[in-house]
Design a protein around this motif. Structure first.
Motif, PDB file in Angstrom:
ATOM      1  N   GLY A  85     136.743  14.822 -16.161  1.00  0.00           N
ATOM      2  CA  GLY A  85     138.167  14.064 -16.986  1.00  0.00           C
ATOM      3  C   GLY A  85     138.207  12.729 -16.506  1.00  0.00           C
ATOM      4  N   GLN A  86     138.254  11.782 -17.373  1.00  0.00           N
ATOM      5  CA  GLN A  86     138.537  10.365 -17.254  1.00  0.00           C
ATOM      6  C   GLN A  86     139.405   9.885 -18.258  1.00  0.00           C
ATOM      7  OE1 GLN A  86     134.380   9.226 -17.725  1.00  0.00           O
ATOM      8  NE2 GLN A  86     133.466   9.865 -15.899  1.00  0.00           N
ATOM      9  N   ASP A  87     140.699   9.502 -17.707  1.00  0.00           N
ATOM     10  CA  ASP A  87     141.686   8.997 -18.687  1.00  0.00           C
ATOM     11  C   ASP A  87     142.069  10.234 -19.567  1.00  0.00           C
ATOM     12  OD1 ASP A  87     141.472   6.508 -17.424  1.00  0.00           O
ATOM     13  OD2 ASP A  87     140.022   5.667 -18.659  1.00  0.00           O
ATOM     14  N   GLY A 154     127.635  13.578 -24.196  1.00  0.00           N
ATOM     15  CA  GLY A 154     128.711  13.925 -24.986  1.00  0.00           C
ATOM     16  C   GLY A 154     129.872  13.567 -24.511  1.00  0.00           C
ATOM     17  N   GLU A 155     131.359  13.323 -25.398  1.00  0.00           N
ATOM     18  CA  GLU A 155     132.522  13.338 -24.929  1.00  0.00           C
ATOM     19  C   GLU A 155     133.462  13.438 -25.964  1.00  0.00           C
ATOM     20  OE1 GLU A 155     133.482   9.357 -23.019  1.00  0.00           O
ATOM     21  OE2 GLU A 155     134.347   8.705 -24.866  1.00  0.00           O
ATOM     22  N   VAL A 156     134.418  14.190 -25.316  1.00  0.00           N
ATOM     23  CA  VAL A 156     135.610  14.515 -26.301  1.00  0.00           C
ATOM     24  C   VAL A 156     136.745  13.997 -25.919  1.00  0.00           C
ATOM     25  CG1 VAL A 156     134.463  16.817 -27.182  1.00  0.00           C
ATOM     26  CG2 VAL A 156     136.128  16.750 -25.017  1.00  0.00           C
ATOM     27  N   GLN A 157     137.641  13.950 -26.955  1.00  0.00           N
ATOM     28  CA  GLN A 157     139.101  13.337 -26.777  1.00  0.00           C
ATOM     29  C   GLN A 157     140.085  14.623 -26.453  1.00  0.00           C
ATOM     30  OE1 GLN A 157     140.055   9.816 -26.980  1.00  0.00           O
ATOM     31  NE2 GLN A 157     141.759  10.225 -26.151  1.00  0.00           N
ATOM     32  N   SER A 158     140.383  14.575 -25.038  1.00  0.00           N
ATOM     33  CA  SER A 158     140.982  15.839 -24.600  1.00  0.00           C
ATOM     34  C   SER A 158     142.427  15.516 -24.505  1.00  0.00           C
ATOM     35  CB  SER A 158     140.412  16.251 -23.163  1.00  0.00           C
ATOM     36  OG  SER A 158     140.341  15.151 -22.193  1.00  0.00           O
ATOM     37  N   ASP A 159     142.949  14.562 -24.533  1.00  0.00           N
ATOM     38  CA  ASP A 159     144.555  14.121 -24.467  1.00  0.00           C
ATOM     39  C   ASP A 159     144.644  13.344 -25.481  1.00  0.00           C
ATOM     40  OD1 ASP A 159     146.895  15.043 -22.685  1.00  0.00           O
ATOM     41  OD2 ASP A 159     147.062  12.958 -22.920  1.00  0.00           O
ATOM     42  N   LEU A 160     146.019  13.288 -25.975  1.00  0.00           N
ATOM     43  CA  LEU A 160     146.355  12.368 -27.144  1.00  0.00           C
ATOM     44  C   LEU A 160     147.960  12.035 -26.909  1.00  0.00           C
ATOM     45  CD1 LEU A 160     145.088  14.220 -30.327  1.00  0.00           C
ATOM     46  CD2 LEU A 160     144.099  12.178 -29.218  1.00  0.00           C
ATOM     47  N   ASN A 161     148.108  12.019 -25.548  1.00  0.00           N
ATOM     48  CA  ASN A 161     149.486  11.248 -25.114  1.00  0.00           C
ATOM     49  C   ASN A 161     149.666   9.765 -25.679  1.00  0.00           C
ATOM     50  OD1 ASN A 161     151.685  10.140 -23.934  1.00  0.00           O
ATOM     51  ND2 ASN A 161     151.690  11.836 -22.254  1.00  0.00           N
ATOM     52  N   PRO A 162     150.400   9.381 -26.429  1.00  0.00           N
ATOM     53  CA  PRO A 162     150.450   8.155 -27.070  1.00  0.00           C
ATOM     54  C   PRO A 162     150.678   7.138 -25.914  1.00  0.00           C
ATOM     55  CG  PRO A 162     152.378   9.099 -27.780  1.00  0.00           C
ATOM     56  CD  PRO A 162     151.621  10.344 -27.336  1.00  0.00           C
ATOM     57  N   GLY A 183     146.233  18.387 -20.460  1.00  0.00           N
ATOM     58  CA  GLY A 183     146.543  17.251 -20.203  1.00  0.00           C
ATOM     59  C   GLY A 183     148.128  16.983 -20.458  1.00  0.00           C
ATOM     60  N   THR A 184     148.423  15.622 -20.542  1.00  0.00           N
ATOM     61  CA  THR A 184     149.844  15.359 -20.279  1.00  0.00           C
ATOM     62  C   THR A 184     150.268  15.440 -21.372  1.00  0.00           C
ATOM     63  OG1 THR A 184     149.257  13.029 -20.672  1.00  0.00           O
ATOM     64  CG2 THR A 184     149.365  13.435 -18.435  1.00  0.00           C
ATOM     65  N   ARG A 189     143.167  22.545 -25.527  1.00  0.00           N
ATOM     66  CA  ARG A 189     141.897  22.271 -26.357  1.00  0.00           C
ATOM     67  C   ARG A 189     140.948  23.026 -25.793  1.00  0.00           C
ATOM     68  NH1 ARG A 189     144.951  17.564 -26.375  1.00  0.00           N
ATOM     69  NH2 ARG A 189     145.938  16.998 -28.316  1.00  0.00           N
ATOM     70  N   VAL A 190     140.423  23.760 -26.911  1.00  0.00           N
ATOM     71  CA  VAL A 190     139.270  24.563 -26.506  1.00  0.00           C
ATOM     72  C   VAL A 190     137.750  24.185 -27.607  1.00  0.00           C
ATOM     73  CG1 VAL A 190     137.980  26.905 -26.552  1.00  0.00           C
ATOM     74  CG2 VAL A 190     140.702  26.319 -25.711  1.00  0.00           C
ATOM     75  N   TRP A 191     136.828  24.018 -27.119  1.00  0.00           N
ATOM     76  CA  TRP A 191     135.538  23.495 -27.798  1.00  0.00           C
ATOM     77  C   TRP A 191     134.352  24.558 -27.388  1.00  0.00           C
ATOM     78  CZ3 TRP A 191     138.803  19.873 -25.381  1.00  0.00           C
ATOM     79  CH2 TRP A 191     139.103  18.851 -26.191  1.00  0.00           C
ATOM     80  N   GLU A 192     133.894  24.734 -28.576  1.00  0.00           N
ATOM     81  CA  GLU A 192     132.525  25.529 -28.300  1.00  0.00           C
ATOM     82  C   GLU A 192     131.625  24.798 -27.688  1.00  0.00           C
ATOM     83  OE1 GLU A 192     131.456  26.764 -32.392  1.00  0.00           O
ATOM     84  OE2 GLU A 192     133.232  27.914 -32.632  1.00  0.00           O
ATOM     85  N   TYR A 193     130.881  25.252 -26.751  1.00  0.00           N
ATOM     86  CA  TYR A 193     129.956  24.799 -26.164  1.00  0.00           C
ATOM     87  C   TYR A 193     128.648  25.275 -26.273  1.00  0.00           C
ATOM     88  CZ  TYR A 193     127.833  22.634 -21.773  1.00  0.00           C
ATOM     89  OH  TYR A 193     126.834  22.065 -21.075  1.00  0.00           O
ATOM     90  N   PRO A 194     127.553  24.596 -26.156  1.00  0.00           N
ATOM     91  CA  PRO A 194     127.489  23.038 -26.004  1.00  0.00           C
ATOM     92  C   PRO A 194     127.845  22.292 -27.238  1.00  0.00           C
ATOM     93  CG  PRO A 194     125.243  24.121 -26.339  1.00  0.00           C
ATOM     94  CD  PRO A 194     126.175  25.209 -26.589  1.00  0.00           C
ATOM     95  N   SER A 195     128.054  22.994 -28.464  1.00  0.00           N
ATOM     96  CA  SER A 195     128.245  22.075 -29.698  1.00  0.00           C
ATOM     97  C   SER A 195     129.265  21.345 -29.795  1.00  0.00           C
ATOM     98  CB  SER A 195     128.381  23.051 -30.861  1.00  0.00           C
ATOM     99  OG  SER A 195     129.439  23.833 -30.861  1.00  0.00           O
TER     100      SER A 195
END
Length: 415
Positions: A85-87, A154-162, A183-184, A189-195
């Motif tokens: 988790g990074q930002d 890979g990378e996903v956007q895991s938090d969308l706090n504006p 997140g905040t 959010r749930v992702w299928e892994y490893p796709s």
């Protein structure tokens, strides 16, 4: 037991926020940093080689992976992959071991960066590998034929706090088919892994999500939020909300909030599961009230036991692989180990760290983990914002009996 400053197993050149142990190799993976601020404090993931020499643990920095301007605040390990988790993002990094010969060269950034890390690091002893690791010095360490490579894939956007997006927790499902984040913005959010194909995105809490965990069969997801709720989900459908103080009329509504949740096994009972939660005061009073530790049936989520666990505010919770022990860290730097069956305190060091304990990790019940435990029933790592990593051990029952006799005679030695 009173105050007892534990010796440092390792000291990083940056604040540490998270720690895990790779079950297969026994590598300790810890991370943190100074974030995007231009203070000269780096951001990195450190791989430590852990050894047991006699009855003492020691750690050596094996590899440092630079994470540019993003500090890793939380991570999970799934096989040979780190979810960090990074930002407001979750970065997926694969780590591999490479066999080499000769002396290790500086890694991930060359000599100038490592030199800067050495200048920023705290003081340490001279003339030992442990001291070299504590100073952030990679090039001076022995290679021992082991090098590690880390590649982001890979990378996903895991938090969308504006305002300030921040991932606060991440888990792999036990079968590694799912990746889950909170997140905040209050969303799970749930992702299928490893796709990394998004499977679910739903509003679980009003405000920040503090913690989450998933049951071994992927049937139930438990989430904890700052909105006083601990929720049980089946997919994205709310199955129930827990009420830890239902039979405690002296506890006023919304005077406490849930802080952490973890599933745990029951030793010698293969199909039995427990859920553990921590409750902390919502507001701090001049006279600090108790925090509470609760145990729930992991199948029907009926309450089983609740015990007070001190007036220091709990900051993190860990459960050993066997489900025998619980670990607690506090905002004032104290570390404790509890017996999961009775929720009784077994080990406690007051203000072992100088500031908030950010994460805990028990050594795993794998062949590598067992060899590193030695004669201890449990061994747990702690990290804190003070840049320190420490080891906390619980000796076997024979040693505990001896300790009790010494206590009765008025003698005391730290567990």
């Amino acid at each position: 037991m009173g105050k007892w400053r534990m010796p440092d197993l390792y000291r990083a050149p940056f604040p540490l926020y998270t720690i895990k142990v790779d079950p297969k190799t026994g590598w300790v993976i810890t991370a943190g940093g100074g974030g995007a601020s231009k203070t000269g404090i780096k951001n990195a993931v450190h791989f430590l080689g852990l050894e047991l020499v006699g009855d003492q643990h020691c750690a050596t920095l094996v590899h440092s992976h630079d994470t540019d301007t993003r500090a890793t605040m939380n991570l999970a390990i799934g096989g040979d992959v780190i979810a960090a988790g990074q930002d407001g993002r979750c970065s997926l990094m694969r780590f591999r071991q490479r066999q080499t010969r000769g002396k290790a060269a500086a890694k991930d950034g060359g000599g100038s960066e490592q030199g800067a890390a050495r200048r920023r690091a705290g003081k340490g002893g001279k003339g030992s590998e442990g001291a070299a690791a504590a100073r952030g010095n990679v090039s001076e360490m022995k290679d021992n034929t082991t090098q590690i490579s880390v590649d982001t894939f890979g990378e996903v956007q895991s938090d969308l706090n504006p305002q300030d997006p921040l991932q606060k927790c991440v888990r792999f499902s036990p079968d590694l088919s799912l990746l889950l984040t909170g997140g905040t913005d209050g969303h799970i959010r749930v992702w299928e892994y490893p796709s990394l194909k998004e499977k679910l995105d739903f509003k679980a809490h009003e405000g920040e999500i503090e913690d989450l965990d998933i049951s071994p069969n992927n049937k139930h997801l438990v989430t904890v939020g700052r909105d006083f709720a601990c929720s049980i989900w089946s997919g994205n459908q709310l199955a129930m909300s827990l009420c830890w103080h239902e039979k405690m009329p002296q506890i006023a509504a919304k005077s406490y909030r849930y802080m952490a949740c973890r599933f745990g096994k029951v030793e010698d009972q293969k199909d039995t599961l427990r859920l553990y939660t921590v409750q902390i005061p919502h507001k701090r009073d001049r006279k600090p009230p108790q925090c509470y530790l609760s145990k729930w049936d992991g199948q029907n989520f009926l309450p089983m036991l609740t015990n007070p666990c001190g007036t220091e505010v709990i900051s993190t919770l860990a459960v050993s692989d066997s489900g025998t022990f619980l670990g607690l860290g506090t905002v004032t730097g104290s570390v404790a180990i509890y017996i999961a069956f009775s929720l009784q305190k077994l080990y406690y060091v007051q203000e072992s760290h100088g500031i908030v304990v950010t994460d805990l990790a028990f050594l795993p019940d794998t062949p590598k983990g067992q060899s590193l435990k030695g004669n201890n029933e449990a061994a747990m790592l702690s990290v804190a914002v003070d840049c320190r990593c420490q080891m906390h051990t619980v000796r076997n029952r024979r040693h505990h009996d001896l300790q009790e006799k010494l206590n009765q005679l008025g003698w005391w030695t730290p567990l």
